[in-house]
Design a protein around this motif. Structure first.
Motif, PDB file in Angstrom:
ATOM      1  N   ALA A  49     -40.363 123.676-101.545  1.00  0.00           N
ATOM      2  CA  ALA A  49     -39.238 122.769-101.759  1.00  0.00           C
ATOM      3  C   ALA A  49     -39.669 121.373-101.346  1.00  0.00           C
ATOM      4  N   CYS A  50     -39.348 120.395-102.162  1.00  0.00           N
ATOM      5  CA  CYS A  50     -39.713 119.020-101.849  1.00  0.00           C
ATOM      6  C   CYS A  50     -38.521 118.101-102.053  1.00  0.00           C
ATOM      7  N   MET A  51     -38.266 117.279-101.043  1.00  0.00           N
ATOM      8  CA  MET A  51     -37.131 116.375-101.051  1.00  0.00           C
ATOM      9  C   MET A  51     -37.631 114.947-101.192  1.00  0.00           C
ATOM     10  N   SER A  52     -37.090 114.221-102.154  1.00  0.00           N
ATOM     11  CA  SER A  52     -37.467 112.821-102.266  1.00  0.00           C
ATOM     12  C   SER A  52     -36.863 112.050-101.100  1.00  0.00           C
ATOM     13  N   ALA A  53     -37.308 110.828-100.916  1.00  0.00           N
ATOM     14  CA  ALA A  53     -36.716 109.973 -99.890  1.00  0.00           C
ATOM     15  C   ALA A  53     -35.219 109.867-100.109  1.00  0.00           C
ATOM     16  N   LYS A  54     -34.468 109.918 -99.034  1.00  0.00           N
ATOM     17  CA  LYS A  54     -33.009 109.845 -99.071  1.00  0.00           C
ATOM     18  C   LYS A  54     -32.387 110.993 -99.869  1.00  0.00           C
ATOM     19  N   ASP A  55     -33.163 112.060-100.082  1.00  0.00           N
ATOM     20  CA  ASP A  55     -32.665 113.284-100.734  1.00  0.00           C
ATOM     21  C   ASP A  55     -32.004 113.013-102.078  1.00  0.00           C
ATOM     22  N   TYR A  77     -42.031 106.885-102.429  1.00  0.00           N
ATOM     23  CA  TYR A  77     -41.651 106.798-103.839  1.00  0.00           C
ATOM     24  C   TYR A  77     -41.819 108.127-104.573  1.00  0.00           C
ATOM     25  N   HIS A  78     -42.109 109.186-103.846  1.00  0.00           N
ATOM     26  CA  HIS A  78     -42.212 110.501-104.492  1.00  0.00           C
ATOM     27  C   HIS A  78     -40.880 110.831-105.154  1.00  0.00           C
ATOM     28  N   SER A  79     -40.917 111.297-106.392  1.00  0.00           N
ATOM     29  CA  SER A  79     -39.687 111.458-107.168  1.00  0.00           C
ATOM     30  C   SER A  79     -38.867 112.681-106.780  1.00  0.00           C
ATOM     31  N   ARG A 102     -33.341 113.660-104.804  1.00  0.00           N
ATOM     32  CA  ARG A 102     -33.675 114.813-105.629  1.00  0.00           C
ATOM     33  C   ARG A 102     -34.405 115.825-104.767  1.00  0.00           C
ATOM     34  N   ILE A 103     -34.129 117.099-105.006  1.00  0.00           N
ATOM     35  CA  ILE A 103     -34.811 118.182-104.295  1.00  0.00           C
ATOM     36  C   ILE A 103     -35.343 119.157-105.333  1.00  0.00           C
ATOM     37  N   TYR A 104     -36.610 119.431-105.255  1.00  0.00           N
ATOM     38  CA  TYR A 104     -37.268 120.373-106.155  1.00  0.00           C
ATOM     39  C   TYR A 104     -37.465 121.696-105.431  1.00  0.00           C
ATOM     40  N   GLY A 147     -41.795 117.709 -97.732  1.00  0.00           N
ATOM     41  CA  GLY A 147     -41.963 118.946 -98.467  1.00  0.00           C
ATOM     42  C   GLY A 147     -42.166 120.138 -97.566  1.00  0.00           C
ATOM     43  N   TRP A 148     -41.770 121.293 -98.083  1.00  0.00           N
ATOM     44  CA  TRP A 148     -42.081 122.572 -97.463  1.00  0.00           C
ATOM     45  C   TRP A 148     -43.072 123.308 -98.355  1.00  0.00           C
ATOM     46  N   PHE A 149     -44.109 123.828 -97.742  1.00  0.00           N
ATOM     47  CA  PHE A 149     -45.162 124.533 -98.461  1.00  0.00           C
ATOM     48  C   PHE A 149     -45.434 125.845 -97.750  1.00  0.00           C
ATOM     49  N   ARG A 150     -46.120 126.742 -98.435  1.00  0.00           N
ATOM     50  CA  ARG A 150     -46.491 128.000 -97.795  1.00  0.00           C
ATOM     51  C   ARG A 150     -47.846 128.456 -98.316  1.00  0.00           C
ATOM     52  N   GLN A 151     -48.502 129.240 -97.478  1.00  0.00           N
ATOM     53  CA  GLN A 151     -49.793 129.782 -97.858  1.00  0.00           C
ATOM     54  C   GLN A 151     -49.894 131.205 -97.353  1.00  0.00           C
ATOM     55  N   ALA A 152     -50.034 132.123 -98.297  1.00  0.00           N
ATOM     56  CA  ALA A 152     -50.211 133.532 -97.968  1.00  0.00           C
ATOM     57  C   ALA A 152     -51.708 133.832 -97.893  1.00  0.00           C
ATOM     58  N   PRO A 153     -52.089 134.889 -97.193  1.00  0.00           N
ATOM     59  CA  PRO A 153     -53.505 135.236 -97.073  1.00  0.00           C
ATOM     60  C   PRO A 153     -54.158 135.408 -98.442  1.00  0.00           C
ATOM     61  N   GLY A 154     -55.286 134.737 -98.631  1.00  0.00           N
ATOM     62  CA  GLY A 154     -56.022 134.865 -99.876  1.00  0.00           C
ATOM     63  C   GLY A 154     -55.457 134.091-101.045  1.00  0.00           C
ATOM     64  N   LYS A 155     -54.406 133.303-100.796  1.00  0.00           N
ATOM     65  CA  LYS A 155     -53.787 132.533-101.876  1.00  0.00           C
ATOM     66  C   LYS A 155     -53.841 131.043-101.570  1.00  0.00           C
TER      67      LYS A 155
END
Length: 126
Positions: free
Chosen positions: A49-55, A102-104, A57-59, A35-43
């Motif tokens: 974006a999150c990719m399941s194993a073997k891509d 096993y993340h979907s 599914r991508i959210y 997964g890719w995550f982000r954090q802005a100041p104060g948030k």
């Protein structure tokens, strides 16, 4: 030992593009959700974006759909986040993280990901 290391952040003007990378080691990259995550100041940290194993599914979170593309190169043990049409609200520290095998890929919550990199700063400003 599982390790993740992000790179490629920087300063970019609104409307510009940037690609951040994450080199992974200590496990077979194709077998796990990433997964890719982000954090802005104060948030709170949010899933981008999150990719399941073997891509299978991508959210993508709604705010980046159509602008960001997540991908992985298993041969290089590297995942990427291509960011286009960047906006000031995309400014944040960006992290990659490893989830389970096993993340979907149907959602992207930080609590589902246990191993994290240190992050790379992305600043969108004129």
């Amino acid at each position: 030992q599982v390790q993740l290391e992000e790179s490629g952040g920087g300063l970019v003007q609104p409307g510009g593009s940037l690609r951040v990378s994450c080199v992974l080691s200590g496990f077979t990259v194709a077998d796990y959700a990433i997964g890719w995550f982000r954090q802005a100041p104060g948030k709170e940290r949010e899933g981008v974006a999150c990719m399941s194993a073997k891509d299978v599914r991508i959210y993508y979170t709604r705010s980046v759909k159509g602008r960001f593309t997540a991908s992985r190169d298993n041969a290089k043990n590297t995942v990427y986040l291509q960011m286009n049409s960047l906006k000031s609200e995309d400014t944040a520290v960006y992290y990659c993280a490893r989830g389970s095998s096993y993340h979907s890929g149907s959602d992207c919550h930080p609590f589902d990901f246990g191993s994290w990199g240190h992050g790379t700063q992305v600043t969108v400003s004129s």
